[in-house]
Motif scaffolding. Structure first.
Motif, short mmCIF file in Angstrom:
data_model
loop_
_atom_site.label_atom_id
_atom_site.label_comp_id
_atom_site.label_asym_id
_atom_site.label_seq_id
_atom_site.Cartn_x
_atom_site.Cartn_y
_atom_site.Cartn_z
N PRO A 212 12.45 -13.02 0.21
CA PRO A 212 11.42 -13.02 -0.82
C PRO A 212 11.65 -14.15 -1.84
CG PRO A 212 13.05 -11.37 -1.36
CD PRO A 212 13.46 -11.96 -0.04
N SER A 213 10.57 -14.78 -2.22
CA SER A 213 10.64 -15.82 -3.25
C SER A 213 10.66 -15.16 -4.63
CB SER A 213 9.40 -16.70 -3.13
OG SER A 213 8.25 -15.97 -3.51
N PRO A 214 11.01 -15.92 -5.65
CA PRO A 214 10.91 -15.36 -7.01
C PRO A 214 9.51 -14.82 -7.32
CG PRO A 214 12.23 -17.35 -7.05
CD PRO A 214 11.69 -17.23 -5.64
N ALA A 215 8.49 -15.47 -6.78
CA ALA A 215 7.12 -14.96 -7.00
C ALA A 215 6.92 -13.61 -6.31
CB ALA A 215 6.10 -15.98 -6.50
N HIS A 216 7.49 -13.44 -5.12
CA HIS A 216 7.39 -12.14 -4.44
C HIS A 216 8.10 -11.06 -5.26
CE1 HIS A 216 7.11 -14.52 -0.41
NE2 HIS A 216 5.90 -14.29 -0.89
N VAL A 217 9.25 -11.42 -5.82
CA VAL A 217 10.00 -10.46 -6.63
C VAL A 217 9.23 -10.15 -7.92
CG1 VAL A 217 12.17 -10.00 -7.82
CG2 VAL A 217 12.18 -11.24 -5.65
N ASP A 218 8.62 -11.18 -8.51
CA ASP A 218 7.78 -10.95 -9.69
C ASP A 218 6.67 -9.96 -9.37
OD1 ASP A 218 9.22 -12.78 -11.17
OD2 ASP A 218 7.79 -14.42 -10.90
N GLU A 219 6.06 -10.15 -8.20
CA GLU A 219 4.95 -9.26 -7.83
C GLU A 219 5.45 -7.82 -7.65
OE1 GLU A 219 2.83 -10.32 -4.24
OE2 GLU A 219 1.85 -8.34 -4.16
N LEU A 220 6.59 -7.67 -7.00
CA LEU A 220 7.13 -6.31 -6.81
C LEU A 220 7.46 -5.68 -8.16
CD1 LEU A 220 8.08 -4.04 -4.96
CD2 LEU A 220 10.28 -5.24 -4.74
N ASP A 221 8.07 -6.46 -9.02
CA ASP A 221 8.42 -5.97 -10.35
C ASP A 221 7.15 -5.51 -11.08
OD1 ASP A 221 9.81 -5.42 -12.68
OD2 ASP A 221 10.02 -7.52 -13.27
N ARG A 222 6.12 -6.34 -11.02
CA ARG A 222 4.87 -6.03 -11.72
C ARG A 222 4.20 -4.78 -11.14
NH1 ARG A 222 2.78 -10.53 -10.78
NH2 ARG A 222 1.35 -9.97 -9.10
N ARG A 223 4.17 -4.70 -9.82
CA ARG A 223 3.52 -3.55 -9.19
C ARG A 223 4.25 -2.25 -9.52
NH1 ARG A 223 -0.51 -4.57 -5.64
NH2 ARG A 223 -0.76 -6.72 -4.91
N ASP B 249 0.82 -1.22 0.00
CA ASP B 249 0.00 0.00 0.00
C ASP B 249 0.85 1.27 0.00
OD1 ASP B 249 0.96 -0.34 2.57
OD2 ASP B 249 -0.85 0.42 3.53
N GLN B 250 2.15 1.12 0.22
CA GLN B 250 3.01 2.31 0.25
C GLN B 250 3.79 2.52 -1.04
OE1 GLN B 250 4.90 3.04 4.12
NE2 GLN B 250 3.98 1.12 4.84
N LEU B 251 3.80 1.51 -1.89
CA LEU B 251 4.60 1.60 -3.11
C LEU B 251 4.21 2.78 -4.01
CD1 LEU B 251 5.01 -2.17 -4.02
CD2 LEU B 251 6.69 -0.64 -2.97
N THR C 107 6.13 -1.66 -12.11
CA THR C 107 5.91 -1.38 -13.53
C THR C 107 4.54 -0.73 -13.72
OG1 THR C 107 7.33 -3.21 -14.20
CG2 THR C 107 5.74 -2.40 -15.83
N ASP C 108 3.52 -1.31 -13.08
CA ASP C 108 2.17 -0.76 -13.20
C ASP C 108 2.08 0.67 -12.66
OD1 ASP C 108 1.39 -3.14 -14.31
OD2 ASP C 108 0.41 -3.91 -12.50
N LEU C 109 2.89 0.95 -11.63
CA LEU C 109 2.88 2.28 -11.03
C LEU C 109 3.79 3.26 -11.77
CD1 LEU C 109 3.09 1.16 -7.28
CD2 LEU C 109 1.15 2.39 -8.32
#
Lengths: 88, 247
Positions: free
Chosen positions: B186-197, B166-168, B199-201
């Protein structure tokens, strides 16, 4: 990972701490996280302490997960081997 | 460019103006340079983190590592201070932000400052580096395998630290992320999620992910150390800070 998970309970007993001196311990902190010294990525860590005597009044152990489980079993076995009237 | 440096303990105002201590390492000479706030891992303000701080001075930056556990245990050994901090629930996020802000202000006030300051953190400090970059005026931030920036803790996990999803949207600095593909938090999936979020922002970020490396691959005094990942990681950090903090 840093688990951040910390279990803290009051305890009662003594431990041999800094300088080879025994002291009364009042708190036990238990957590599974990175060790300071053990050669493992994560360990089960136990701090026995008396916060009223300052941060160094602490006895710390860091055990691998399997070693910690074996210790738990050993503690249980030792307690079970004693007459019940002594361990209540 | 000089390889001379000096390092010492200093005091600075942290969150709420509290007096805290920090480890300051500075290159020799008077040339303008950027500053780096080094955020130590949960085991504390220890020798390994101070070595990292000195390395940033060797790379040409004024570097300052605030002791996040100073309030709980002034003057104590780093491991004892970390134990006290943990027993009291850890470092609160708002206090962390204030301490990093204080460290950034200290660095900018140095006569050698070029006005630019970045942050870097390892392990829990990786999460805190991202958190800081959401709230503090930083010019660059580096997250080294910080857990719980994204992701949901396992069910029943007695987690006291929320993720930063919520702070990103408030992230105000470019982010470099360095992760091991064998890490689980963080797992690769967590990193994927951060990367995606991010990018979207539309948030500028650069991630590097290493095969054969798990958590804490930079830690030279731990069995998790992975030479190839750490060496490449240091190169990435050097290039990233040169871009964003350079004179």
């Amino acid at each position: 990972m840093c688990t951040y998970a910390t279990v803290r309970i009051p305890t009662d007993g003594s431990a041999k701490g800094p300088g080879g001196a025994w002291f009364h311990v009042t708190d036990a902190t238990v957590y599974f996280d990175h060790p300071v010294h053990a050669m493992a990525e994560h360990t089960l860590n136990i701090d026995l302490s008396d916060p009223s005597r300052g941060p160094s009044a602490r006895v710390a152990v860091e055990l691998t997960a399997s070693a910690a489980r074996e210790l738990m079993a050993a503690v249980q076995a030792a307690l079970d081997s004693a007459p019940p009237e002594l361990t209540t | 460019m000089t390889d001379s440096l000096s390092a010492r303990t200093v005091h600075l105002p942290g969150a709420d103006g509290d007096d805290i201590e920090g480890y300051l390492a500075r290159p020799g000479g008077d040339d303008p340079r950027g500053g780096v706030v080094v955020i130590h891992h949960m085991p504390g303000w220890d020798r390994a983190t101070k070595e990292i701080t000195r390395r940033f001075a060797e790379l040409g930056y004024d570097a300052l590592c605030p002791n996040l556990h100073y309030r709980e245990a002034p003057g104590a050994a780093p491991d004892d201070a970390a134990a006290v901090s943990r027993a009291r629930g850890g470092v609160p996020d708002d206090r962390l932000v204030g301490d990093v802000a204080g460290a950034a202000a200290y660095l900018r006030a140095l006569p050698t400052s070029n006005g630019r300051v970045g942050s870097i953190g390892y392990c829990s400090g990786g999460r805190q580096s991202v958190l800081s970059a959401c709230h503090v005026d930083l010019d660059a931030a580096v997250d080294c395998y910080g857990a719980f920036v994204t992701g949901t803790p396992p069910e029943g996990h007695p987690l006291q630290v929320p993720n930063l999803v919520d702070q990103l949207p408030r992230l105000r600095a470019p982010l470099l992320g360095l992760f091991g593909n064998d890490d689980r938090y963080p797992s690769p999936a967590h990193v994927d999620e951060l990367d995606r979020r991010l990018t979207d922002l539309g948030k500028p970020h650069e991630f590097h992910r290493y095969d054969g490396a798990g958590h804490a691959f930079f830690a030279v005094d731990r069995p998790s150390y992975v030479v190839a990942a750490a060496n490449d990681g240091w190169e990435r950090v050097g290039a990233f800070f040169a871009t964003h903090l350079g004179a």
